[in-house]
Structures are given as C-alpha cells and as structure tokens.
Design an enzyme around this catalytic site. Structure first.
Site, PDB file in Angstrom:
ATOM      1  N   SER A 101      15.424  -4.521  18.772  1.00 52.19           N
ATOM      2  CA  SER A 101      15.458  -3.112  19.173  1.00 52.19           C
ATOM      3  C   SER A 101      14.846  -2.842  20.545  1.00 52.19           C
ATOM      4  CB  SER A 101      14.746  -2.245  18.122  1.00 52.19           C
ATOM      5  OG  SER A 101      13.401  -2.639  17.976  1.00 52.19           O
TER       6      SER A 101
ATOM      7  N   LYS B   6       9.280   5.077  14.404  1.00 49.65           N
ATOM      8  CA  LYS B   6       9.328   4.998  15.866  1.00 49.65           C
ATOM      9  C   LYS B   6       9.234   6.388  16.509  1.00 49.65           C
ATOM     10  CE  LYS B   6      12.014   0.721  15.925  1.00 49.65           C
ATOM     11  NZ  LYS B   6      13.299   0.079  16.241  1.00 49.65           N
TER      12      LYS B   6
ATOM     13  N   GLY C 136       2.499   2.420  -2.595  1.00 45.33           N
ATOM     14  CA  GLY C 136       2.492   3.005  -3.934  1.00 45.33           C
ATOM     15  C   GLY C 136       3.583   2.516  -4.851  1.00 45.33           C
ATOM     16  N   LYS C 137       4.048   1.265  -4.667  1.00 39.14           N
ATOM     17  CA  LYS C 137       5.143   0.750  -5.509  1.00 39.14           C
ATOM     18  C   LYS C 137       4.673   0.577  -6.953  1.00 39.14           C
ATOM     19  CE  LYS C 137       5.763  -2.911  -2.896  1.00 39.14           C
ATOM     20  NZ  LYS C 137       4.788  -2.653  -1.820  1.00 39.14           N
ATOM     21  N   THR C 138       3.516  -0.061  -7.137  1.00 40.56           N
ATOM     22  CA  THR C 138       3.023  -0.324  -8.492  1.00 40.56           C
ATOM     23  C   THR C 138       2.608   0.964  -9.182  1.00 40.56           C
ATOM     24  OG1 THR C 138       2.238  -2.487  -7.745  1.00 40.56           O
ATOM     25  CG2 THR C 138       1.383  -1.685  -9.836  1.00 40.56           C
TER      26      THR C 138
ATOM     27  N   GLY D 254       0.764  -1.236   0.000  1.00 37.38           N
ATOM     28  CA  GLY D 254       0.000   0.000   0.000  1.00 37.38           C
ATOM     29  C   GLY D 254       0.792   1.281   0.000  1.00 37.38           C
TER      30      GLY D 254
END
Length: 806
Positions: free
Chosen positions: A697, A740, A379-381, A377
């Site tokens: 972490s 974070k 926005g890679k594509t 979700g």
C-alpha cells in the site's frame, strides 16, 4: 352400534318392504369419505358439509332416498363429480337428528347398488341420473358354490379366533345367510377394508366372484393376524423373561442383604446399570454400555483391565446424550446483552441476532461455525461468552495453540490405562449439555508432526453435514455435535488450512479507533478495574483527555488489552495512596498520568514542519492500528542504482522498483531529463528503521516521492496517500482503510488520496471518522500526481546536479 343392533332385529321384517320401494331415476348425491356403503347395511353418518346437508334435506322432503358415493381422495373438502366413484348405493334415510353445532346425524340403510350416469346441480347440491345395478342371477347352486360359502365362513371364524374384531350380532346374521352376494357384502362391510378395496368389491356384479374376492382377502388377513400373534407372543415372552430376571435379581439382593453379603462390586454394577438407564443414550450406545457392563461384572475387581472398562463406563454415562438447554429466543433481550457486553462490533452482533431469528422460526437447524479473525485484544473470546449468555447456553473454551497431536481432537484408543477422549468430548462433558457454545481459540496456531494433523481431525467436527455422528476414538460410538454452536478465533486467516477454512463463516474484527477505545474504557474497563481494586467513582475519577493520553502515549495496539493493564496500574497506585492514608480522592488528568505511569512509552510521529522535495506522507496499517509514515527520497551522483533502507520487506521493495519504473516511463510527461536515471543514484528511506515494514500500500507514496525528487517539486504536507501501484500506473485497492484514515485525522491531515476501488469501504466508515475529511479517489498515478505537488516554486537543485553529472 346399539342403533345398528336394534335395526338388525327389524331387518328381516323390512326386507320385503325394501324390495317394494320404487327407486326413481334421479336422486340427490351424498359424498362420503373413507367408507363404502353396501346394500342391506345400516350405519349412522354425521353430515356437516353444506352441500351434503342440502342433499339430505332434499331427500327428507321427497322420498327419503339418497345415493351415497365414496370420494376417491379423502382430503377433498368440496368434491366435484369427477372426485367421486360413479357406482354407489341407494340408501333410505331412516332417522335424522340435528346436532347443536349445525351438523346432522342420520341413520341410513342400503337398498340397492346404482350407477350415476349424469350429474346436474340443483339448489346448492348435485342430483344424479341413476341406473340400478342388479346382481347376476345364478341358474343353479352347485356343490362348488356351497363349498366356497362354507370356506369363507370358516375363514371368518379363524380370523376372529386370531383377534379380528367382528361384532357378535353380525356373526349371528352371517351364520344364517347362504346367499353368496349378500354374504360377501355383509362380510366386506365388517372387515374394515380400505375404501378403494371395498369399492372394487361393491362393483363386482357376479355374487360368487365377489365372494371369491372376499375369500382371498380373508386368506391374506389370516396370514397377517398369524404373524401379528407370533410377534405379540415373542414380545410377551421377552417381557416375561425380563420380569422374571428382575424378580430373581431383587430376590437375590434381599437374600444378600439378609446375609449381610452385599459387596462393593455389586453396588458398583447396580449403580452403573441405573446410570445407563438415566442417561437416555441412543440404542446402539446403550447396547455397547450394557455389553461393557457385563464384561465388568465378570472381571475380578483387581484386574488391570477392569479400571479401563470402569473409566469408559463413567465417560459413557456422564456424557449429556439427551440433556440440552433451551435457547432464549428473545431477540430484543439478546441484543441488550450483546450491547451491554461489547461496544460497536455491529456486524458480529447482527450475525448472532440473525442466527437467533432463524432458530426461532425453525426449531431444528444446524449450528453455524463462526470464525472471528482479528488482532489480539479486540474481544474475540469475550464475545463468545456474550453469545452464550445471550442464547442462555453453557460456554466451553479450549485453546488449540500449539496442539500437534491428532488424539487431542479425536481421542486416544482404549489400548492403555491412561487413554482419554479428545478435547471436544471433554468439553461437552464439562458443559453438561449437548448444545453449548463451544469456542476453539487460536485455531490459526495448530501444529502438525509425526503424531498426525489436528486440523484434518477438525474437518469432521466443524462440518455441519458430518458432525451429527462424530466418533471419538476413545468412545468408539457416535456422538451428535450438530446442536453445538462452534466459534473459532484466530489472529490471521492465511495460516488456517483451506479445507478447514471452507467449513467456517469468517467474520473479521478490525482494531479499535481512538474514539472507540475511549468509549470502551469508560463503559467497561474503568468500572471493571475500579471494582477489582476496591475503588469507586467517588474516590477515583479519570478525565477523557487522560484516557486519550494513555491510549496514544502508553499503548500501541489494535485491541484494548494493554490499555486495561495501564488503567489497572493507575488503580493500584491510587489504592496504595488511599491505603496509606495520604489522600482520600483522586482526579486523574493528562499531567498526572506521567506521574503515576512514568515517562510515555510511545511518542507519536511529528507532523512535517514544511513542504519538502522528495518527502511524501503515506498511511500504513499495523497491528496497533493505523500509522502515518514519511517516505523520503533523494538523488546523488552515481550510476543509476536504487538504494532502499528502513528494514523493508520484499513486497515493499518490489513496490519501490515498480514506482521507479513508472516514473521512468513518464519522464517526458513530467519534464524529467532521462539522463538523470543513469547518472544519479536514487535512495529511498522509510524512518523508524528498527521496525520491520512490508505491504504493497506504500506504492503510490514511493512513486510520489520519486517523481518529486526528479522534478524538484515539493510535495504537499497536508495530503496523505495509500494505494498499490502497477507498472502501468494503475492504483489498486488496499485494506485497513478505517485505521489509516484515523491515523491521518490524528495528525491533522484533512485530505487523503485512496484507490477508487476502495469507495465501498469508504461508505462503511463511521460518520465521526469521515467528518471534516476530504477523500480523493484515484484510479491511476496520473490522477495522484495532480493533487500531491505543492504550488511552491520548484527549486533548481535537480538541474544543477544533472549539469554536474554531465
């Protein structure tokens, strides 16, 4: 040439006059390029260089004599004496004409060979002290000499018959010359020799040796011309054969047309032949296509194999072998497109603009292999589509999720009717150009089984050094993929095989912050959903607070996919009310969100009400972004056991063990009674036990909670921390710092302890994220403990428990 013809007629009359001309010891030098002047040769020359013009003018003002020397290197613009051959020809300037562009056109006649002994500069040009060179005088003219003269003349006539271009006037003069030296010079000046070869002939003083050299050159020239004639004849015969076949084929068509005898098969063959010509395939591919077409022509139309050959020819002719789109290399326009389609993502946009800039400077370059790694979700594509739009290229997308068969990439061999090319070639055909933006989605989810390893098949596709000759099993001929811009996407890089990952340039896309999600919703998601649901901003409005409320209470994700769904849900509800005529305008506030979307799905973690012993505030990264976690620790009577709860992963459990070991090693410095470690059980719990948690972490958070519970000192509630701990107490760097820090900011925590080695990541954070925050850079656990304890007076509970244990 006309001027030469006129001068040749006067040559015999001027010969006696030339012999009487006295050549001085010093002459101006005229450097000529790519030509060697021989004695008795008449030739026009164009003089343009300043040094040459001055030399010609000096000669015209004195005795009209000048020494012509040939340059060793044609490309030298201002030659020095060392750049010239030292033997040349003394020439008489017969005519001179000044041209409008400042150049001189002169007609010169060679008089005698001479050698330049010493050079000197004079008024912007060179003068040379010369020594005249005479040919060796022959004592007698033997039969052998006469035979050589006749042989050379016969060779010249044969060369002319084979196509050598010699002026007819020159041939008339050659036929009437029997003097060997003069004959050799005249032939050499008309053969069009290289300047270095002509210079060698000029420097030979023995007339018969010079003529013998001409014989050798003519012999080689005759051999070359013979081979050339043979090649021309074969080419002409081939053309004649092709033309004959063409005429016969056209006549056959006409006859068939008259008889009404043209069948469907002939039409299909002609159509394929036309397509093969129009496709502009590489030569080897064209040969294969024509070979298969001949096979199809000989087959019966009903034969099973004819369908396989027909399908194969369709693929070959429909692939874009030479079709490509022109890149839109306007950097400013491309930036506007990327900014319009996507909010933030500055690093990715910068990389695309860099590619465009290099493409603008260098036309032929290998396509980059970019790989976008990030949670769902983000926005890679859609970013791939924007890149294609910015470049002005076609966009193709295939999903590799769950692909287990190697043939999906390389194609099936043509051994059965259902064989097809791989998805790479299918995508190229779909695009219609050989340079699309090609997106390989979900590359981290490739499978592997007995049918092969698709990731290994992709090694050639995604290697810029190899993909210029990619061979699909179905096509069995190479296709050039070097112009394609491949973009891969995935959620995590760890599952991509290392060999495949090495061929790609990985760009990480982290999750969006709450502020970024708000801006994306306002600029992209809300206008898009309004348009899709038939609404507009005058009917439907939503406040920024309402959008923030949806982000925090109805979605928990790194991207904006669920946020878009919730906005679409709101639009549907509003559209229903408007369609029913209940209300014409809607303004959505946080209070109205729950009315439309129901009760909140997620409740944010509550802030600690007071500072307590053994409760440390930590920061964690999740797929939904950053989150605040509270690590609780308590001790009870026992045998020194460590109890861990909260569905912790192996890495987190190991961090707890390391934190406890560190606190034990620092017992004296922290004023802890060492007997407590053997008489008390330590229980560490991380709330929200239904959610799996893992990662290193939380190390310093656990160590702080353990130190607090054993010392009885409460921990500050306004300090959050993140960092990995070692047994020596060193604080190691972590990832996801941006998410974070934002989680701490949402909870109103102003002070955050981070590893010192994360300082570089801190500098990359946006200003609005760092605003109002205080960051403590810790290199060791000792530094952490200086800032985490509250100033509230320690309780005596721990000491009482220790006394009871005794």
């Amino acid at each position: 040439m006309d001027e030469i013809k006129k001068e040749n007629k006067e040559q015999n009359s001027e010969k006696q006059e030339n012999k009487e001309i006295e050549i001085p010891e010093q002459l101006p030098i005229l450097a000529v390029r790519d030509i060697v002047i021989f004695p008795y040769m008449i030739i026009p020359l164009f003089v343009g260089r300043d040094i040459s013009v001055k030399a010609v003018e000096h000669a015209l003002n004195t005795n009209r004599l000048i020494l012509l020397l040939t340059q060793k290197d044609f490309n030298v613009e201002i030659p020095e004496p060392s750049d010239l051959y030292d033997i040349g020809t003394v020439c008489m300037i017969m005519r001179m004409l000044r041209l409008p562009d400042g150049r001189l056109k002169i007609l010169v006649q060679g008089l005698s060979k001479a050698k330049a002994i010493e050079f000197s500069q004079f008024e912007g040009f060179y003068l040379a002290k010369i020594e005249k060179i005479e040919d060796i005088q022959l004592r007698e003219f033997t039969l052998e000499h006469e035979a050589l003269v006749r042989t050379v003349k016969e060779q010249l006539e044969k060369a002319i018959s084979l196509g050598k271009n010699i002026p007819p006037d020159a041939m008339v003069i050659i036929e009437n010359i029997d003097e060997p030296g003069r004959l050799a010079d005249l032939i050499a000046s008309n053969l069009g020799l290289k300047s270095s070869e002509a210079q060698q002939i000029l420097e030979i003083t023995d007339p018969f040796e010079r003529l013998n050299k001409i014989r050798e050159i003519l012999n080689r020239e005759i051999q070359l011309l013979t081979i050339q004639q043979k090649i021309k004849k074969e080419a002409r015969d081939e053309i004649d054969k092709t033309q004959r076949e063409y005429f016969l084929r056209e006549q056959l068509k006409a006859i068939q047309k008259e008889l009404g005898d043209i069948d469907d098969k002939a039409e299909e063959i002609n159509e394929f032949r036309k397509k093969i010509e129009e496709a502009k395939m590489p030569e080897k591919v064209k040969e294969e296509a024509e070979k298969q077409l001949k096979r199809l022509e000989r087959m019966h139309p009903e034969a099973a194999e004819s369908a396989v050959v027909r399908t194969y020819l369709e693929w070959l002719t429909e692939l874009p072998w030479s079709r490509s789109t022109e890149d839109r290399l306007d950097i400013k326009a491309a930036k506007e497109v990327l900014d319009k389609d996507h909010y933030d993502l500055e690093k990715v946009k910068e990389r695309i603009l860099e590619y465009l800039s290099v493409r603008k400077l260098k036309e032929k370059m290998k396509g980059p292999i970019l790989c976008f790694i990030g949670p769902p979700g983000v926005g890679k594509t859609s970013l791939g589509r924007s890149i294609a739009r910015a470049l002005g290229r076609e966009f193709v997308r295939i999903s590799l999720g769950g692909v287990r068969d190697e043939a999906e990439i390389r194609g099936h061999r043509r051994t059965y009717v259902g064989a097809l090319p791989g998805r790479i070639i299918q995508g190229i055909r779909q695009a219609g150009t050989n340079n699309p933006v090609f997106m390989l989605d979900e590359i981290d989810k490739l499978g592997m089984d007995f049918r092969g390893d698709p990731s290994s098949a992709l090694l050639e596709v995604l290697d810029p050094e190899q993909n210029n000759s990619f061979v699909d099993h179905y096509l069995a001929v190479p296709f050039d993929l070097s112009n394609v811009m491949f973009i891969c996407t995935g959620n995590i890089a760890d599952t991509i095989p290392s060999a495949l990952r090495d061929r790609m340039e990985i760009i990480y896309l982290s999750g969006y912050t709450e502020e970024e999600k708000l801006q994306i919703a306002k600029k992209y998601l809300i206008p898009k959903q309004l348009e899709e649901h038939g609404l507009n901003s005058s009917i439907f409005k939503i406040s920024d607070k309402a959008v923030r409320y949806i982000i925090t209470h109805y979605t928990r994700e790194a991207g904006v996919r669920n946020l878009e769904r919730e906005i679409a849900n709101l639009c549907r509800k509003v559209a229903k009310f408007i369609a029913e005529g209940k209300k014409k305008k809607f303004y959505i506030t946080p209070q109205k969100v729950s009315k439309f979307l129901g009760a909140p799905k997620y409740l944010p973690e509550e802030e600690l009400k007071k500072e307590e012993v053994g409760v440390a505030t930590g920061l964690a990264w999740t797929e939904a972004g950053g989150d605040v976690i509270y690590v609780e620790a308590t001790i009870m009577k026992g045998k020194g056991n460590l109890i861990l709860t909260g569905q912790l992963g192996d890495v987190m459990k190991e961090s707890a063990q390391a934190a406890l070991s560190y606190v034990k090693s620092k017992a004296k410095e922290l004023n802890i009674d060492e007997k407590l470690f053997s008489t008390m059980d330590l229980h560490i719990h991380v709330p929200a036990g239904a959610i799996p948690k893992d990662g290193p972490s939380a190390g310093i958070t656990m160590a702080s909670a353990i130190a607090s519970v054993f010392t009885g000192k409460p921990l500050r509630k306004d300090v959050a921390m993140t960092g990995e701990i070692t047994l020596r107490g060193r604080v190691l760097p972590i990832g996801g710092l941006k998410e974070k820090v934002l989680a701490a900011k949402r909870m109103g925590i102003k002070t955050v302890i981070i590893p010192k080695r994360n300082k570089k990541d801190l500098e990359e954070l946006p200003k609005y994220v760092k605003e109002g925050m205080k960051f403590i850079l810790a290199e060791s656990m000792d530094e952490v403990l200086k800032h985490v304890f509250s100033k509230v007076r320690p309780k005596a509970k721990t000491q009482k428990l220790a006394a009871k244990a005794k």
